[in-house]
Write a protein that holds these residues in place. Structure first.
Motif, PDB file in Angstrom:
ATOM      1  N   UNK A  66       1.029  -0.876  -0.288  1.00 15.26           N
ATOM      2  CA  UNK A  66       0.176  -0.153  -0.068  1.00 15.26           C
ATOM      3  C   UNK A  66       0.618   1.503  -0.406  1.00 15.26           C
ATOM      4  N   UNK A  67       0.254   2.142  -0.445  1.00 18.15           N
ATOM      5  CA  UNK A  67       1.445   3.564  -0.520  1.00 18.15           C
ATOM      6  C   UNK A  67       0.515   5.178  -0.559  1.00 18.15           C
ATOM      7  N   UNK A  68       0.545   5.829   0.517  1.00 17.68           N
ATOM      8  CA  UNK A  68       0.008   6.183   1.154  1.00 17.68           C
ATOM      9  C   UNK A  68       0.864   7.576   0.990  1.00 17.68           C
ATOM     10  N   UNK A  69       0.315   8.781   0.316  1.00 17.02           N
ATOM     11  CA  UNK A  69       1.276  10.356  -0.102  1.00 17.02           C
ATOM     12  C   UNK A  69       0.874  10.762   1.806  1.00 17.02           C
ATOM     13  N   UNK A  70       2.211  11.245   1.566  1.00 17.43           N
ATOM     14  CA  UNK A  70       1.989  12.122   2.811  1.00 17.43           C
ATOM     15  C   UNK A  70       2.305  13.433   2.274  1.00 17.43           C
ATOM     16  N   UNK A  71       1.295  14.734   3.376  1.00 19.94           N
ATOM     17  CA  UNK A  71       1.140  15.247   2.978  1.00 19.94           C
ATOM     18  C   UNK A  71       1.138  16.858   3.873  1.00 19.94           C
ATOM     19  N   UNK A  72       0.965  17.777   3.201  1.00 24.72           N
ATOM     20  CA  UNK A  72       1.718  19.065   4.632  1.00 24.72           C
ATOM     21  C   UNK A  72       0.808  20.602   4.325  1.00 24.72           C
ATOM     22  N   UNK A  73       0.031  21.177   4.984  1.00 24.61           N
ATOM     23  CA  UNK A  73      -0.486  22.292   4.081  1.00 24.61           C
ATOM     24  C   UNK A  73       0.176  23.174   4.731  1.00 24.61           C
ATOM     25  N   UNK A  74       0.838  24.537   3.405  1.00 28.43           N
ATOM     26  CA  UNK A  74       1.688  24.798   3.912  1.00 28.43           C
ATOM     27  C   UNK A  74       0.586  26.579   2.726  1.00 28.43           C
ATOM     28  N   UNK A  75       0.506  27.369   3.449  1.00 29.72           N
ATOM     29  CA  UNK A  75      -0.025  28.550   2.661  1.00 29.72           C
ATOM     30  C   UNK A  75      -1.625  28.426   2.341  1.00 29.72           C
ATOM     31  N   UNK A  76      -2.361  27.057   2.921  1.00 31.71           N
ATOM     32  CA  UNK A  76      -3.604  27.430   2.650  1.00 31.71           C
ATOM     33  C   UNK A  76      -3.472  25.990   1.343  1.00 31.71           C
ATOM     34  N   UNK A  77      -2.499  25.363   1.055  1.00 35.87           N
ATOM     35  CA  UNK A  77      -1.933  24.588  -0.247  1.00 35.87           C
ATOM     36  C   UNK A  77      -1.641  23.864   0.389  1.00 35.87           C
ATOM     37  N   UNK A  78      -2.127  22.268  -0.064  1.00 40.60           N
ATOM     38  CA  UNK A  78      -1.921  21.353   0.594  1.00 40.60           C
ATOM     39  C   UNK A  78      -0.768  20.503  -0.322  1.00 40.60           C
ATOM     40  N   UNK A  79       0.681  20.052  -0.003  1.00 46.65           N
ATOM     41  CA  UNK A  79       1.744  20.214  -0.649  1.00 46.65           C
ATOM     42  C   UNK A  79       2.250  18.417  -0.227  1.00 46.65           C
ATOM     43  N   UNK A  80       2.464  17.737  -1.554  1.00 46.91           N
ATOM     44  CA  UNK A  80       2.300  16.489  -1.405  1.00 46.91           C
ATOM     45  C   UNK A  80       4.604  16.297  -1.348  1.00 46.91           C
ATOM     46  N   UNK A  81       4.834  15.533   0.197  1.00 41.42           N
ATOM     47  CA  UNK A  81       6.584  15.702   0.898  1.00 41.42           C
ATOM     48  C   UNK A  81       6.611  14.619   0.148  1.00 41.42           C
ATOM     49  N   UNK A  82       5.765  13.566   0.249  1.00 37.88           N
ATOM     50  CA  UNK A  82       6.899  11.919   0.469  1.00 37.88           C
ATOM     51  C   UNK A  82       5.840  10.391   0.015  1.00 37.88           C
TER      52      UNK A  82
END
Length: 901
Positions: A123-139
């Protein structure tokens, strides 16, 4: 209570090794069945365990995604390598999780692994982080679980289950084998020995009966073994009795041979023997049946039979006995009537022979048969009566019927006694015909005799008065075993029919001429009606356009005024203008719909429709009016979703009509309830709208759905035109539905529509389009091509407050095409009825220009007829907006099309 004896080692050996095939087959069957059942149950249990373990792995994946992923994402964002590695190793402690890694920008940055299986789930799970109101995939977190571990656990449980089941099955099988040997096999062996020792030819009365080596009584006795023993002992007794009867019957066999031979010759008839000296008669059971008595009731005295002979037949029987029979056969034959006990007198034929005479030749003893021939006698009498009736019937029929033999001579004539026909019988059939027709008649007669086929032809023959008449002649062969011996000739006078046929032909000719004239007149009327319908359609189209154009200005400027600051008084006046305009537009639409239905120009699109959704839409449209009238509006929908076959728009229009009437004619504080219910056969659903208004008198209900009929409410303060209900009934008819109403004066009214249920499920509603966002980069340029100055001014006023929209205008098609090529707008709004160049021609010119080929073009027109809309969509307009329109909806459409480029 019987006790199963405990078998010793000898019993075990006999059960297992001493030829006990039945027990061994039972053992094999039990083992096989038990193995199959246990194997199947074990397989099902293991498969359930395997699926449960896989679901647990899926649960672990979901748990990681929901609980671990946010924490890992935080650690990765902080670039806390130690925390990330610790969390990855913590994942390995979950059941069956054997590896985990985190990829950042396509490369593995952290990983942890305990083992690596061949079969695994990942299974693959995207790791996201919210920055400046936008959701960014960091890994990306990649997790793998071992399927081999699941299979290993399943295999271990499989081995344990199979070994345990095998041991239990073997123990049960050995026990059953021993029990079968003790309770069944040894007793069956003794029964077999006893039956083998029975000698049917030398069975003696002192032979010992069969008895088994077990207690005499007990619980569940007698059983099947006791039944077998009793049957064998009964068979032995029957064999002993049979031996005695055989010995007695052998002595009678010789005396019966002569009687048996005579019975075989009699072919199942009654057998009798008469001794004339002793005046005695012997008869069998068949003779008893002939006279309707039981065999035991037969008496041997001759007087018994003499009394049963019909008095009129006694002389004939005596004469037959006194006459000299055939010297070669000594045969006798006489037909007489015997009295049957239940059926009365019946005809019987006696056949026999004299078997013994005295020295003077007088008969002493006779043997013979008796046969009931009453049915044959009755059939012969019926045939004679039928022949007599046939002669009587045919003697007076209009058809001439003759029978002619192979020589051509008449042997029967149904009217041979008539003076003109008295010499028909015996004459040649060809003599009936004039000389010129005899060859033709003889040809048909010859064909009937030689081929056996039916011949039919028409001929002119003189009748009894010498007047030529038209006859239909039919020659039908009468076949026998050796071929055709005679024919039946029928002659039917059809002169009147021929005359009627000729008259009918002439009448048909005249009728065809009149039908042709009438057809031409009808075709001319049809053409005129079609021209009238086309004129009506054109009038409706023009009327719709002419009415909508000023309504667009009225309602448009009212919308603009609503957007400005105004006093409460002016706001009230403006609301009244909007309300009156909307009511007038609704009235126009209803009038045009009713007119389109009348000329057959209104089409409906039937499809599966979510009934509850349409009911809620109609109710939402009427809630404001209900609140203003202080009327409570309730929707009582069922629990299950229902799909009906209808046109969604027209169904909503009907329900809105029902609801608006129920609200308008209700009292303050009243109620309106919408309810739906399935029909008894489950094929339809009825939607009812009930109110608590004043109700309608029963004598006025019949006028309820009449156009422009308001039932005396014309002078009331309730607005209405009397069109809505009439239009609702017409729309329901187009959708193959029914509408109706019930009312109780003083209590309220109920209006209903009955719709057919759809055979398919409701289609999933299309997802709503994404909300239109105003672009922050540039202003959308919109070109409006319109020849009406008021409509141009209205559109310019609507665009004034929109900083993100810039409006360009052109007043005819040619200038609009030129401006579109020069300015290249984002969206073009185009009227249809333009001077010199129509909107359709403008659209074609725009599409020929490669620069404008993909520019959205929206038709904004007062041509709102269904065929106008269909023509616009077929021409290629991106959207078709009819006047009057709502500015908010039009501007939203412009933004959607402009930003969608």
């Amino acid at each position: 209570m019987s006790v199963v004896p405990t078998p010793g080692w000898a019993g075990v050996r006999r059960a297992l090794f001493n030829g006990n095939g039945l027990a061994k087959r039972l053992l094999i069957a039990v083992v096989l069945f038990s193995s199959l059942v246990t194997t199947f149950i074990t397989a099902v249990d293991l498969y359930v365990d395997y699926r449960r373990d896989l679901r647990e792995i899926d649960s672990a994946f979901r748990f990681i995604e929901s609980s671990y992923a946010p924490s890992l994402a935080h650690s990765v964002w902080q670039f806390d390598a130690e925390a990330v590695q610790s969390q990855l190793e913590g994942l390995l402690r979950l059941p069956d999780i054997e590896s985990a890694r985190i990829d950042v920008e396509g490369r593995t940055r952290w990983s942890a692994s305990s083992a690596e299986s061949k079969r695994r789930l990942q299974a693959s799970v995207p790791l996201t982080h919210e920055q400046g109101g936008a959701v960014v995939v960091i890994g990306t977190l990649h997790v793998a679980a071992s399927v081999d571990g699941v299979l290993a656990r399943v295999g271990s449980r499989l081995v344990s289950a199979l070994v345990g089941n095998a041991v239990k099955t073997a123990l049960v099988a050995v026990f059953l084998l021993l029990v079968f040997q003790s309770m069944v096999t040894q007793h069956l062996a003794k029964v077999a020995r006893h039956v083998r020792d029975i000698d049917p030819l030398h069975a003696a009365a002192d032979d010992a009966p069969l008895a088994l080596d077990r207690p005499v009584g007990g619980r569940w006795r007698p059983d099947v073994l006791d039944t077998v023993v009793a049957a064998i002992n009964a068979l032995s007794n029957s064999v002993r009795r049979a031996n005695l009867e055989v010995q007695a019957s052998q002595a009678q066999l010789a005396d019966s041979e002569m009687r048996l031979r005579l019975g075989m010759e009699a072919a199942a008839a009654g057998l009798w023997e008469c001794d004339l000296v002793l005046q005695r008669v012997g008869a069998n059971e068949e003779c008893a049946r002939i006279v309707g008595v039981e065999p035991s009731q037969l008496q041997p005295e001759l007087a018994f039979w003499r009394e049963r002979i019909h008095p009129d037949d006694l002389a004939a029987v005596a004469a037959e006995l006194r006459s000299d029979p055939d010297p070669r056969t000594q045969a006798l034959r006489v037909e007489l009537r015997l009295r049957h006990e239940q059926l009365g007198w019946r005809w019987v034929v006696l056949r026999g022979r004299i078997v013994e005479r005295d020295a003077q030749g007088a008969p002493l003893r006779a043997l013979g048969t008796a046969m009931d021939v009453d049915d044959r006698k009755r059939a012969e009498a019926a045939v004679r009566a039928s022949e007599a009736r046939l002669r009587a019937l045919t003697a007076h029929t209009a058809v001439l019927i003759y029978e002619v033999d192979a020589n051509g001579r008449t042997i029967f004539a149904n009217r041979g006694d008539d003076p003109p026909r008295r010499r028909v019988v015996g004459s040649l059939a060809q003599d009936w015909y004039p000389p010129a027709q005899r060859a033709r008649f003889n040809g048909h007669l010859h064909a009937a005799f030689t081929s056996g086929s039916r011949q039919s032809f028409e001929s002119m023959l003189p009748n009894e008065a010498g007047v030529p008449r038209h006859y239909v002649i039919t020659i039908a062969p009468i076949t026998a075993a050796d071929g055709v011996r005679s024919v039946t000739i029928t002659a039917l006078d059809v002169s009147e029919l021929k005359q009627a046929q000729e008259a009918l032909v002439e009448a048909n000719r005249r009728l065809e001429s009149r039908v042709l004239e009438r057809t031409r007149a009808l075709e001319a009327a049809r053409d005129e009606a079609e021209r009238a319908n086309r004129g009506k359609s054109e009038f409706l189209s023009r009327m719709s356009h002419e009415l909508r154009t000023p309504m667009n200005a009225i309602l448009g400027f009212a919308q603009l005024l609503e957007m400005t600051e105004r006093s409460d008084k002016h706001a009230h006046w403006l609301s009244e203008i909007r309300h009156a305009g909307d009511h007038l537009l609704e009235l126009i639409d209803e009038l045009l719909d009713l007119a389109r239905i009348e000329v057959g120009k209104l089409n409906v699109r039937l499809a599966p429709v979510d009934l509850d959704a349409v009911i809620q839409e109609a109710a939402s449209m009427c809630r404001v009016g209900a609140a203003a009238q202080q009327v409570a509006l309730t929707v009582d929908a069922g629990g299950d979703a229902l799909a009906v076959v209808a046109d969604r728009t027209r169904l909503r229009q009907i329900l809105v009509n029902f609801l608006s009437n129920a609200i308008k004619y209700n009292r303050a504080g009243g109620r309106v309830v919408v309810h739906r219910d399935r029909s008894a056969d489950g094929r339809c659903v009825r939607v009812t709208v009930s109110d608590t208004g004043p109700g309608i008198a029963s004598d006025r209900l019949a006028l309820l759905f009449t156009p422009f009929e308001r039932l005396g409410q014309e002078d009331s303060d309730v607005q209405g035109s009397g069109i809505g209900l009439a239009l609702s009934r017409r729309l329901a008819g187009l959708m193959h539905c029914e509408v109706g109403a019930e009312s109780v004066e003083g209590e309220g009214s109920t209006f209903w529509i009955e719709l057919p249920l759809a055979a398919t499920d409701i289609e999933a509603a299309a997802s709503a389009p994404p909300a239109v966002q105003r672009t922050a980069h540039r202003t959308l340029r919109v070109l409006y091509i319109e020849d009406n100055p008021i409509n141009l001014a209205l559109m310019q006023a609507a665009f004034e407050d929109r900083s993100d929209l810039a409006l360009l205008t052109a007043q005819d098609g040619a200038s609009g095409v030129a401006m579109a090529g020069a300015e290249r707008p984002d969206v073009i709004l185009l009227d249809i009825l333009l001077p010199r160049m129509s909107g359709f021609e403008v659209l074609q010119e725009l599409r020929r220009d490669p620069r404008l080929r993909d520019t959205p073009v929206v038709a904004v027109t007062a041509s709102a007829m269904a065929h106008d809309v269909d023509r616009g969509k077929a021409a290629g307009f991106s959207a078709y907006v009819t006047k009057p329109f709502r500015f908010a909806e039009l501007l939203a459409l412009v933004v959607t099309l402009g930003t969608g480029r």
